[in-house]
Design a protein around this motif. Structure first.
Motif, PDB file in Angstrom:
ATOM      1  N   GLU A 113      22.917 141.399  -7.435  1.00  0.00           N
ATOM      2  CA  GLU A 113      22.422 140.571  -8.537  1.00  0.00           C
ATOM      3  C   GLU A 113      23.034 139.158  -8.551  1.00  0.00           C
ATOM      4  O   GLU A 113      22.586 138.292  -9.291  1.00  0.00           O
ATOM      5  N   ILE A 114      24.057 138.941  -7.737  1.00  0.00           N
ATOM      6  CA  ILE A 114      24.702 137.615  -7.722  1.00  0.00           C
ATOM      7  C   ILE A 114      24.051 136.738  -6.650  1.00  0.00           C
ATOM      8  O   ILE A 114      24.066 137.096  -5.470  1.00  0.00           O
ATOM      9  N   PRO A 115      23.457 135.602  -7.044  1.00  0.00           N
ATOM     10  CA  PRO A 115      22.861 134.721  -6.027  1.00  0.00           C
ATOM     11  C   PRO A 115      23.894 134.346  -4.961  1.00  0.00           C
ATOM     12  O   PRO A 115      25.057 134.091  -5.278  1.00  0.00           O
ATOM     13  N   SER A 116      23.472 134.338  -3.722  1.00  0.00           N
ATOM     14  CA  SER A 116      24.423 134.112  -2.637  1.00  0.00           C
ATOM     15  C   SER A 116      24.895 132.654  -2.592  1.00  0.00           C
ATOM     16  O   SER A 116      24.377 131.794  -3.309  1.00  0.00           O
ATOM     17  N   PHE A 117      25.849 132.393  -1.736  1.00  0.00           N
ATOM     18  CA  PHE A 117      26.407 131.052  -1.518  1.00  0.00           C
ATOM     19  C   PHE A 117      25.262 130.057  -1.312  1.00  0.00           C
ATOM     20  O   PHE A 117      24.351 130.297  -0.510  1.00  0.00           O
ATOM     21  N   THR A 118      25.306 128.961  -2.062  1.00  0.00           N
ATOM     22  CA  THR A 118      24.200 127.997  -2.040  1.00  0.00           C
ATOM     23  C   THR A 118      24.731 126.614  -1.647  1.00  0.00           C
ATOM     24  O   THR A 118      25.120 125.830  -2.516  1.00  0.00           O
ATOM     25  N   PRO A 119      24.739 126.318  -0.347  1.00  0.00           N
ATOM     26  CA  PRO A 119      25.289 125.011   0.066  1.00  0.00           C
ATOM     27  C   PRO A 119      24.292 123.886  -0.208  1.00  0.00           C
ATOM     28  O   PRO A 119      23.100 124.141  -0.402  1.00  0.00           O
ATOM     29  N   PRO A 120      24.748 122.631  -0.204  1.00  0.00           N
ATOM     30  CA  PRO A 120      23.821 121.515  -0.418  1.00  0.00           C
ATOM     31  C   PRO A 120      22.771 121.486   0.700  1.00  0.00           C
ATOM     32  O   PRO A 120      23.084 121.800   1.849  1.00  0.00           O
ATOM     33  N   THR A 121      21.543 121.098   0.390  1.00  0.00           N
ATOM     34  CA  THR A 121      20.473 121.152   1.389  1.00  0.00           C
ATOM     35  C   THR A 121      20.666 120.125   2.503  1.00  0.00           C
ATOM     36  O   THR A 121      20.168 120.296   3.611  1.00  0.00           O
ATOM     37  N   ASP A 122      21.389 119.027   2.209  1.00  0.00           N
ATOM     38  CA  ASP A 122      21.548 117.992   3.236  1.00  0.00           C
ATOM     39  C   ASP A 122      22.761 118.226   4.141  1.00  0.00           C
ATOM     40  O   ASP A 122      23.050 117.416   5.011  1.00  0.00           O
ATOM     41  N   VAL A 123      23.481 119.315   3.941  1.00  0.00           N
ATOM     42  CA  VAL A 123      24.609 119.613   4.832  1.00  0.00           C
ATOM     43  C   VAL A 123      24.253 120.844   5.654  1.00  0.00           C
ATOM     44  O   VAL A 123      23.947 121.902   5.108  1.00  0.00           O
ATOM     45  N   LYS A 124      24.263 120.694   6.969  1.00  0.00           N
ATOM     46  CA  LYS A 124      23.866 121.814   7.833  1.00  0.00           C
ATOM     47  C   LYS A 124      25.076 122.681   8.167  1.00  0.00           C
ATOM     48  O   LYS A 124      26.209 122.197   8.148  1.00  0.00           O
ATOM     49  N   PRO A 125      24.823 123.971   8.494  1.00  0.00           N
ATOM     50  CA  PRO A 125      25.938 124.802   8.945  1.00  0.00           C
ATOM     51  C   PRO A 125      26.650 124.117  10.112  1.00  0.00           C
ATOM     52  O   PRO A 125      25.995 123.557  10.988  1.00  0.00           O
ATOM     53  N   GLY A 126      27.941 124.127  10.105  1.00  0.00           N
ATOM     54  CA  GLY A 126      28.699 123.438  11.144  1.00  0.00           C
ATOM     55  C   GLY A 126      29.156 122.067  10.675  1.00  0.00           C
ATOM     56  O   GLY A 126      30.030 121.454  11.279  1.00  0.00           O
ATOM     57  N   GLU A 127      28.547 121.602   9.597  1.00  0.00           N
ATOM     58  CA  GLU A 127      28.954 120.283   9.071  1.00  0.00           C
ATOM     59  C   GLU A 127      29.849 120.395   7.838  1.00  0.00           C
ATOM     60  O   GLU A 127      30.239 119.383   7.268  1.00  0.00           O
TER      61      GLU A 127
END
Ligand code: SF4
Ligand code: F3S
Ligand code: FES
Length: 248
Positions: A113-127
């Protein structure tokens, strides 16, 4: 030196059960789980117990020993008197499947029920770039082995089945705090912690912290700071003004 211990173990399934008495051999250096395995091997082959690592790391062998939530594999027999009767029962907050094995699916439901980790859309994995100071607080929470003893002991659900739908329990309120403290998480966790996951039910009794085998300071480092974050948000004058303007 070995000795004979008196064990009283809860046996049953489908909501029915009873305590059964055993006298069983104990050898030097053994833990409660060793003795339960000896019971299986010698007297009660159908005795159900969940375990996996026998090293305090998988969180499977949670049970109540003399009424206290403990890991069977980390509870040394040397902590009891040789003459003492040791009572072993399943975790009380979750339904029993058989003997010492409980159905802990409540916890997995709450996790989903807990929304997962939500990173900013303009930062890609690895950045992602974070400093140690930014992750220090939430790193403590990652030590969790999901034994669910904190949820088992919390009175909000231990004594009140009716609170289960509205309360995620300390383990998952801590997960929400962990995500809220994450420098790259953009989801708004504060309102949902209160509205959807029952943060307000926690009245800081700290029983969860007392039983945590990883010694995570659940109450002081996750639940109280999360409550403060919720209050800060509520009384932030800018948020208050925004609510007035946009929620009319
Ligand atoms: Fe177990 Fe501690 Fe994790 Fe709760 S926070 S599930 S008590 S390890
Ligand atoms: Fe329960 Fe822990 Fe709060 S035991 S009431 S979640 S401090
Ligand atoms: Fe893994 Fe006890 S068997 S924690």
């Amino acid at each position: 030196m070995g000795y004979k211990a008196k064990f009283r173990v809860w046996r049953g399934e489908g909501g029915e059960g009873r305590l059964e008495d055993f006298t069983v051999e104990v050898n030097e250096g053994e833990v409660v789980l060793d003795v339960i395995h000896r019971l299986q091997a010698t007297q009660a082959p159908d005795l159900a117990v969940r375990w996996n690592c026998k090293a305090g790391k998988c969180g499977s062998c949670s049970m109540e020993i003399n009424g206290k939530p403990r890991l069977g594999c980390m509870t040394r027999m040397s902590t009891f008197e040789e003459t003492e009767t040791i009572t072993v029962t399943p975790m009380r907050t979750f339904p029993v499947i058989k003997d010492l094995v409980t159905d802990v699916s409540f916890n997995y439901q709450k996790a989903r029920e807990i929304p997962s980790f939500t990173p900013p859309t303009d930062v890609k994995p690895g950045e992602y770039r974070m400093q140690q100071i930014d992750v220090e607080r939430s790193q403590e929470f990652r030590k969790c082995i999901e034994c669910f003893m904190c949820n088992n002991v919390c009175h909000v659900i231990r004594d009140h089945e009716e609170n289960k739908p509205a309360f995620a329990g300390p383990r998952f309120l801590m997960r929400i705090a962990e995500l809220d403290m994450h420098p790259y998480d953009t989801a708004d966790r504060k309102e949902s912690a209160q509205q959807d996951h029952g943060l307000g039910y926690c009245n800081i009794t700290k029983c969860c912290t007392e039983v945590c085998p990883e010694h995570i300071k659940i109450t002081d480092n996750a639940l109280i700071p999360m409550k403060e974050r919720v209050v800060d948000r509520k009384y932030d004058p800018l948020v208050w003004l925004g609510n007035k303007i946009f929620r009319r």
